[in-house]
Design an enzyme around this catalytic site. Sequence first.
Site, mmCIF file in Angstrom:
data_model
loop_
_atom_site.group_PDB
_atom_site.id
_atom_site.type_symbol
_atom_site.label_atom_id
_atom_site.label_comp_id
_atom_site.label_asym_id
_atom_site.label_seq_id
_atom_site.Cartn_x
_atom_site.Cartn_y
_atom_site.Cartn_z
ATOM 1 N N ASP A 36 0.821 -1.212 0.000
ATOM 2 C CA ASP A 36 0.000 0.000 0.000
ATOM 3 C C ASP A 36 0.856 1.264 0.000
ATOM 4 O O ASP A 36 0.361 2.352 -0.284
ATOM 5 C CB ASP A 36 -0.963 -0.001 1.199
ATOM 6 C CG ASP A 36 -2.156 -0.936 0.965
ATOM 7 O OD1 ASP A 36 -2.135 -1.666 -0.037
ATOM 8 O OD2 ASP A 36 -3.090 -0.943 1.783
ATOM 9 N N ASP A 279 -8.628 36.230 -34.740
ATOM 10 C CA ASP A 279 -8.001 34.921 -34.899
ATOM 11 C C ASP A 279 -8.844 33.829 -34.228
ATOM 12 O O ASP A 279 -8.761 32.659 -34.579
ATOM 13 C CB ASP A 279 -6.596 34.913 -34.308
ATOM 14 C CG ASP A 279 -5.861 33.648 -34.685
ATOM 15 O OD1 ASP A 279 -5.421 33.553 -35.841
ATOM 16 O OD2 ASP A 279 -5.780 32.723 -33.843
ATOM 17 N N GLY A 414 -6.110 29.985 -36.121
ATOM 18 C CA GLY A 414 -7.005 30.542 -37.122
ATOM 19 C C GLY A 414 -6.444 30.646 -38.518
ATOM 20 O O GLY A 414 -6.830 29.891 -39.412
ATOM 21 N N LEU A 415 -5.504 31.553 -38.747
ATOM 22 C CA LEU A 415 -4.988 31.768 -40.082
ATOM 23 C C LEU A 415 -4.361 30.488 -40.599
ATOM 24 O O LEU A 415 -4.503 30.124 -41.762
ATOM 25 C CB LEU A 415 -3.961 32.903 -40.048
ATOM 26 C CG LEU A 415 -3.383 33.286 -41.404
ATOM 27 C CD1 LEU A 415 -4.497 33.678 -42.361
ATOM 28 C CD2 LEU A 415 -2.401 34.433 -41.237
#
Lengths: 519, 426
Positions: A36, A279, A414-415
Site C-alpha cells: 500500500d 483569430d 485561425g490563419l
Amino acid sequence: MQLTVWTYEGPPHVGAMRVAAAMEGVHYVLHAPQGDTYADLLFTMIERRGKRPPVTYTTFQARDLGKDTAELFQTAARDAYVRFTPQAMLVSASCTAELIQDDPAGLADAMRLPCPVVALELPSYQRKENWGAAETFYRLVRTMSPGTERAPRSAGDRPSANLLGPTALGFRHRDDVIEITRLLETLGIAVNVTAPLGATPDDLARLPAAGFNICLYPEIADTTCRWLERQFGQKTVRTVPIGHGATRDFIAQVAALADVDPSAALTGSNLPWWSRSVDSTYLTGKRVFIFGNATHAIAAARVARDELGFEVVGLGCYNREFARDLREAAASHGLEPLITDDYLAVEEAIQALQPELVLGTQMERHIAKRLRIPCAVISAPFHVQDFPARYSPQMGFEGANVLFDTWVHPLVMGLEEHLLTMFRDDFEFSDAGGASHLGHCGPAPLPADRVSTMAEPSSPPASAGERAEWQSDAERELLKIPFFVRGKARRNTEKFAAERGLAAITLDTLYDAKAHYAR
Amino acid sequence: MSPAPPATLPLGCESAPVLRERGQREVFCGLTGIIWLHRKIQDAFFLVVGSRTCAHLLQSAAGVMIFAEPRFGTAIIEERDLAGMADCNEELDRVVDRLLTRRPDIKLLFLVGSCPSEVIKLDLSRAAARLSVKHAGTTRILNYSGSGIETTFTEGEDACLAAIVPELRADASDAPSLMIVGALPDIVEDQFLRLFAELGIATVHSFPARKSDAMPPVGPNTRFLLAQPFLGETARALEDRGAIRLDAVFPFGAEGTTSWLHAAAMAFGVDEMHFRRVIAPGRERAKRAIEHSRARLDGKSITFLPDSQLEVPLARFLATELGMRPVEVGTPYLHRRHLARELALLPADTLISEGQDVDRQLDRVRAAQPDLTVCGLGLANPLEAEGLTTKWAIELVFSPIHGFDQAGDLAELFARPLRRRDVLRV
C-alpha cells in the site's frame, strides 16, 4: 464485482493521505499490508514533493493475521508519535485491514496518545478518494474546532474568510490558492486560514474566527463548509471561480458577504479580448467533449460555451457524489449527462461523438491521443506534466488566461487553419504534417494512401538533362508568387511542362499550368 | 577521497550476520509483476481479484497508461460481495465470462489473488479449475497470489511462474535440454539464445515463453539457469519436476554473464577453448562498455534499499567490475542458497539487511551518506531533497540489464545520477 481497467479515483485512504500530506503537523497511521506504500509515489513523483507523505503503514503480513496485527498497529502508532511528534494524528484501516476488523479507533483510543487522535471510518468497498479526502478534512475540523461560539468580531477588523478545500495532489491547487488569496487581498479581505493545504491542526481551531468560508473545491470542502455553517453560522461562497464570468460572479458574492466594494478586483482577464479577436473566429462552434470531476467539468462547460464559443457536445463526471450538480449543468447545455467511473464508457462516448477537442483528465488525454483528437487536461487525475514548474492557476482572472491558452493551443490556429485548407494537397503544408505551433507533438504518421502520393517526386523522374529549363522572365514571375505557394507553383509548372515534353518553361507555360491546375 | 579498491578488501559475505528488520516496508506488492509479465506472455491476461487499491496500484506503478485496453484488469470486490448479497464465485464467473467474450484472443488467464481476496479466503484455485472446465479448448485459467501479505514486488513473478510449472508438458526426450528461467526482455532473451546456439547446446528453452502454448517441457533431463535471483518457488517447483538447477552468479556485467554462461557450458560438456572463443567478442564489448562509467563510479559508496531482490547481484557487479563500495545492501528476502556465490564476492564489510523498517533504514542512510542510494519511487525525491543522490530501483526491473550487451547500459544507469549531480549548476 466490477471489472476495472483504469480508475479515476483511488481508495478513500488515498484521499485521507491527500489531506495529511497537504498539512503540517499531522501524521497518519494507516493499518495496511506491504504494497500500500505505492501511494507515496503519487506525491513524491507526480507532485515532486521533496518530503515523504506523513504516513506510517503498519505493514502486516500473512503470518501476522490472527496473531498480533492489533499489537503491530499500536507499536506503529507509538513509534510514529515518538518520531514525528505531530499536533494531531489520523488513524484508519486500508481495504485489507478493514476486513480483519482490528478497530484502529479503539486501539488508538486505548493508547491515550498525548495528542488529538482522529479515527477515520473509510469504507473502502463503498467509497473512493474524493469522499475520503472530504471525510478526513471534516473529521479533523470537527476535532480541532469544537464548541459553537465564535469570537465576536470587533468593528475595526478587516473582513476575513477561510479558503477551504485545496489538498496535496490537487489539480493546480497550489496556484489557485495564490491567485485567490491575491484577489481577496485586492478586495481588502484577509485570508484567515487556508486549509488543508499548508495548515496545521492548530490553524483549524481558528476556522470559526473568519467571517465566512470559501468552498474552493466542493469535492473536498463541501461537508466541512456545511458543518461550519451549522455550527458557527458562517456563510459559504459556493461559486467556483473558474473562468472569466465565474470569477466575476465569485467577486460579487464575496464582496457582498464581506460588505466591500467589488470594483477594485474587477480588473478582468485577457480572455474576453483574446476570444473576441479575429483569430479566434475559427473557435466558433468547435465541438468539445468535457469530462472530469464534477466541479471542474461544470466550470469548463460554462467557459467553453460562453467564453470561447465552443459547442459542448458531451459533459460528464466520475464522482457520483456530485452527480446532481452535473445533471443540472448538462440539462442547461441540453445534454445527456455522462456519470460513470468506467473508462471504457467514456471512451465509447468520445468515439461516438467525434469531438474536435476533449477537455478531460489524464484518462481522456489518453483516449484522445489514440483517437487523434486534440486534448487539454482540466481535472485530476493528472500526470506529472500537468504539475508545472510555472505559475499556472485554473481559478481567478489569471486562471481564465491559462484556460484560454491551454485549451486553444492544442487546436490549429485561425490563419493557419485556412492555409492548411488551401494547401492541403501540398506536402509541405499537409495538415497530416501537423501545425507548426504544435511541433512538440511531432507529426502524425501519414495514412498509407498519402504516403504513396507523397513519395512521387513533384518533377517527373527524368534525368536532369531532360528537365525543362526555366526562362529568366518565367523565373522572375515565379518569385512574385507568395513564398508559401511558390514551391507548389514551381512543381506544378515543371510537371505540366514535363507531361507535354516542353524543353523550356516560358511565362506562358507558367500561366498555362496555373490554368490547368486551377480548381 | 579514493579508498582502497574493493579488490584488496577481504571478500565474502556468505556467512556474515544479516540484519533482519521488520517494520514499515516501502516496497511494492507482488501484483506489480503484472506490468512486465503481461508484456512477456503475449496472449495472457492478468485479472486481479481485489480492491480499488489494487487497481490504483497497477496504474500508478505503471506510471503511464501505455495501452487503452491492457491485458490486465481488476475485478473490484464491492460491499455487496462482502455482505453476502452477491456470491463472490458467481460474480467472478460473470466477470470472467464478460472478459473472455470481449477478448477472445486471450489464451491464458491468470486469476491473481490480492490481500483482500486472501483475507476473505476466496479460493481462486477452485475458481480457476471451475472456469478452466467452462472455457476448455479456448482459454486456460490458472491462479497465483500477488498479495502484499504474501509477496514482495518480484515475488509476484515467482508466484506466477511457479503456478505455470505444474502445467508444463513432461519432457520425454533422452537428451538434456537447457531452460532459461525468468522473464527477460525479448531482445536479451534472443541474445542468450544465439550464444547458447553458438556454444553448441542443442535444445534451449525460455521460461516463460512468449506464447502460452509454447511453454517449454520439463523433466529429469532439464537443466535450468535462473536469470533472476527472485525465483525461489519457481526453482523448487521445477526441481519437483526433476529439473536440475545450474548454480551460477547472475548474468550481470562481463564477469557475471561469463560465469552464468559457463555454468551451462560445463553442464553440457562444451569444450573450454570453444567456450572462450564464443564468448570473447561479447565479453570484450561488455568490458569496453562498462569502462565508460568506471571513472564515475570507482570508489563511490552505494546503499541499496530493499526492492526487487536484484540488490545482491547488482551490488556484486558494481563492486567487482566497477570498484564501487557497497555500504548496505538491503533486500526484501535473502535466498542464501541461490545467492551463495554472489555473497562470496561482496566485500566482507558490507552490511546485508533483510526486510525493512524504513525509518530506521533511512537513519542509517543519513548517517552513512552514501554517494548513491538505490531506492523506490516513494523515497527518491525526498532523499534528493535532503542532498542524497538516488537511483530509482524500478528502472532496474523495467530496463534490459542482463547479459554482455546490456552491461554498459546497466553501469550507465548507476553513473547517470552521479553525472547529473556533477553537471547541474542550479
